[in-house]
Scaffold this motif. Structure first.
Motif, PDB file in Angstrom:
ATOM      1  N   VAL A   1      -3.469 -18.673  -1.567  1.00 50.66           N
ATOM      2  CA  VAL A   1      -3.274 -17.331  -2.112  1.00 50.66           C
ATOM      3  C   VAL A   1      -4.485 -16.423  -1.909  1.00 50.66           C
ATOM      4  O   VAL A   1      -4.410 -15.226  -2.196  1.00 50.66           O
ATOM      5  N   ASP A   2      -5.606 -16.971  -1.418  1.00 49.88           N
ATOM      6  CA  ASP A   2      -6.828 -16.176  -1.262  1.00 49.88           C
ATOM      7  C   ASP A   2      -7.639 -16.726  -0.093  1.00 49.88           C
ATOM      8  O   ASP A   2      -8.327 -17.729  -0.222  1.00 49.88           O
ATOM      9  N   LYS A   3      -7.556 -16.075   1.047  1.00 51.66           N
ATOM     10  CA  LYS A   3      -8.266 -16.544   2.252  1.00 51.66           C
ATOM     11  C   LYS A   3      -9.758 -16.221   2.231  1.00 51.66           C
ATOM     12  O   LYS A   3     -10.513 -16.758   3.019  1.00 51.66           O
ATOM     13  N   GLY A   4     -10.198 -15.349   1.318  1.00 57.63           N
ATOM     14  CA  GLY A   4     -11.588 -14.904   1.307  1.00 57.63           C
ATOM     15  C   GLY A   4     -12.484 -15.590   0.294  1.00 57.63           C
ATOM     16  O   GLY A   4     -13.574 -15.098   0.000  1.00 57.63           O
TER      17      GLY A   4
ATOM     18  N   ILE B   1      -6.951 -19.691 -14.103  1.00 55.03           N
ATOM     19  CA  ILE B   1      -7.086 -19.820 -15.560  1.00 55.03           C
ATOM     20  C   ILE B   1      -5.730 -20.017 -16.232  1.00 55.03           C
ATOM     21  O   ILE B   1      -5.584 -20.835 -17.145  1.00 55.03           O
ATOM     22  N   GLU B   2      -4.723 -19.293 -15.772  1.00 54.05           N
ATOM     23  CA  GLU B   2      -3.404 -19.348 -16.407  1.00 54.05           C
ATOM     24  C   GLU B   2      -2.527 -20.468 -15.856  1.00 54.05           C
ATOM     25  O   GLU B   2      -1.421 -20.685 -16.358  1.00 54.05           O
ATOM     26  N   GLY B   3      -2.991 -21.173 -14.833  1.00 54.67           N
ATOM     27  CA  GLY B   3      -2.198 -22.256 -14.266  1.00 54.67           C
ATOM     28  C   GLY B   3      -1.062 -21.788 -13.373  1.00 54.67           C
ATOM     29  O   GLY B   3      -0.033 -22.450 -13.303  1.00 54.67           O
ATOM     30  N   GLY B   4      -1.254 -20.687 -12.676  1.00 57.97           N
ATOM     31  CA  GLY B   4      -0.176 -20.128 -11.882  1.00 57.97           C
ATOM     32  C   GLY B   4      -0.277 -20.382 -10.386  1.00 57.97           C
ATOM     33  O   GLY B   4       0.197 -19.574  -9.595  1.00 57.97           O
ATOM     34  N   LEU B   5      -0.858 -21.489  -9.986  1.00 63.66           N
ATOM     35  CA  LEU B   5      -0.957 -21.803  -8.556  1.00 63.66           C
ATOM     36  C   LEU B   5      -0.023 -22.951  -8.200  1.00 63.66           C
ATOM     37  O   LEU B   5       0.202 -23.856  -9.005  1.00 63.66           O
ATOM     38  N   PRO B   6       0.493 -22.939  -6.972  1.00 63.86           N
ATOM     39  CA  PRO B   6       1.519 -23.928  -6.596  1.00 63.86           C
ATOM     40  C   PRO B   6       1.052 -25.382  -6.540  1.00 63.86           C
ATOM     41  O   PRO B   6       1.870 -26.288  -6.632  1.00 63.86           O
TER      42      PRO B   6
ATOM     43  N   GLU C   1      -7.385 -11.613  -9.015  1.00 58.49           N
ATOM     44  CA  GLU C   1      -6.012 -12.111  -9.210  1.00 58.49           C
ATOM     45  C   GLU C   1      -5.947 -13.634  -9.049  1.00 58.49           C
ATOM     46  O   GLU C   1      -5.170 -14.310  -9.728  1.00 58.49           O
ATOM     47  N   THR C   2      -6.752 -14.142  -8.133  1.00 56.04           N
ATOM     48  CA  THR C   2      -6.783 -15.596  -7.915  1.00 56.04           C
ATOM     49  C   THR C   2      -7.379 -16.293  -9.124  1.00 56.04           C
ATOM     50  O   THR C   2      -6.833 -17.289  -9.615  1.00 56.04           O
ATOM     51  N   LEU C   3      -8.485 -15.767  -9.616  1.00 49.57           N
ATOM     52  CA  LEU C   3      -9.119 -16.351 -10.794  1.00 49.57           C
ATOM     53  C   LEU C   3      -8.168 -16.348 -11.979  1.00 49.57           C
ATOM     54  O   LEU C   3      -8.081 -17.335 -12.719  1.00 49.57           O
ATOM     55  N   LYS C   4      -7.431 -15.271 -12.148  1.00 51.94           N
ATOM     56  CA  LYS C   4      -6.458 -15.197 -13.241  1.00 51.94           C
ATOM     57  C   LYS C   4      -5.414 -16.305 -13.104  1.00 51.94           C
ATOM     58  O   LYS C   4      -5.060 -16.967 -14.083  1.00 51.94           O
ATOM     59  N   LYS C   5      -4.928 -16.542 -11.883  1.00 51.43           N
ATOM     60  CA  LYS C   5      -3.953 -17.620 -11.662  1.00 51.43           C
ATOM     61  C   LYS C   5      -4.567 -18.993 -11.929  1.00 51.43           C
ATOM     62  O   LYS C   5      -3.894 -19.884 -12.455  1.00 51.43           O
TER      63      LYS C   5
ATOM     64  N   ASN D   1     -17.168 -22.859 -15.911  1.00 51.68           N
ATOM     65  CA  ASN D   1     -17.345 -21.633 -16.681  1.00 51.68           C
ATOM     66  C   ASN D   1     -16.923 -20.431 -15.842  1.00 51.68           C
ATOM     67  O   ASN D   1     -17.290 -20.335 -14.672  1.00 51.68           O
ATOM     68  N   VAL D   2     -16.203 -19.516 -16.452  1.00 51.47           N
ATOM     69  CA  VAL D   2     -15.866 -18.259 -15.806  1.00 51.47           C
ATOM     70  C   VAL D   2     -17.048 -17.316 -16.026  1.00 51.47           C
ATOM     71  O   VAL D   2     -17.432 -17.060 -17.173  1.00 51.47           O
ATOM     72  N   LEU D   3     -17.651 -16.836 -14.942  1.00 52.92           N
ATOM     73  CA  LEU D   3     -18.826 -15.970 -15.055  1.00 52.92           C
ATOM     74  C   LEU D   3     -18.452 -14.503 -15.204  1.00 52.92           C
ATOM     75  O   LEU D   3     -19.129 -13.756 -15.915  1.00 52.92           O
ATOM     76  N   ASP D   4     -17.424 -14.074 -14.507  1.00 49.12           N
ATOM     77  CA  ASP D   4     -16.926 -12.711 -14.593  1.00 49.12           C
ATOM     78  C   ASP D   4     -15.512 -12.714 -14.032  1.00 49.12           C
ATOM     79  O   ASP D   4     -14.892 -13.779 -13.953  1.00 49.12           O
ATOM     80  N   ASP D   5     -14.994 -11.571 -13.607  1.00 51.40           N
ATOM     81  CA  ASP D   5     -13.590 -11.524 -13.176  1.00 51.40           C
ATOM     82  C   ASP D   5     -13.346 -12.117 -11.789  1.00 51.40           C
ATOM     83  O   ASP D   5     -12.197 -12.196 -11.360  1.00 51.40           O
TER      84      ASP D   5
END
Length: 160
Positions: free
Chosen positions: A133-136, A46-51, A40-44, A90-94
């Protein structure tokens, strides 16, 4: 491969090596860092959805700036007049992003540390931009992929 550590003098004291007698050659190096995060973090990212804004542009700029500032961070690195710095993403995977930093110059010493510093700081910047958005998030690898030029010639992770 050298049998001695070049940043140690005959008494074992750290020192900056003298490169004044070395030949000027074109030198390049490429390093990579891999950052793992939630899908979900990677998707944000890529899509520019982070604050914090445009994550990938900030990551690229941070990597370029870091490569230029390497001698301020690594005590025995020579100040270099880099002629090229690129930061690729580069995005390697999800859940993984690869950051590649390539540095180049014509000079008397190599640019491996500049490429490694650029890739490392770019990865740290990606972490910083996404930590809310992602502590891990983890930086799972930072390594030199290849270098060219100088007395020792070319080396790559593929041919050691």
């Amino acid at each position: 491969m050298s049998e001695t550590l070049t940043h140690l003098d005959s008494n074992g004291n750290a020192h900056m090596i003298d490169v004044s007698d070395k030949d000027v050659t074109k030198r390049t190096a490429t390093a990579r860092s891999v950052v793992k995060m939630l899908p979900e973090t990677l998707k944000k990212v890529i899509e520019g959805g982070l604050p914090k804004g445009d994550v990938l542009a900030t990551v690229r700029i941070a990597g370029i700036q870091a490569a230029k500032k390497t001698p301020e961070l690594i005590p025995l690195c020579h100040p270099l007049m880099l002629t090229k710095i690129t930061v690729g993403i580069n995005v390697l995977d999800d859940c993984r992003i690869e950051i590649l930093c390539t540095c180049a110059l014509s000079g008397k010493t190599g640019v491996e540390m500049e490429a490694l510093t650029g890739a490392s700081v770019a990865a740290l910047t990606l972490y910083d931009m996404c930590k809310a958005v992602d502590k891990g998030i983890t930086i799972v690898e930072t390594s030199l992929l290849e270098k060219h030029g100088g007395k020792s010639g070319s080396w790559s992770v593929n041919n050691g």
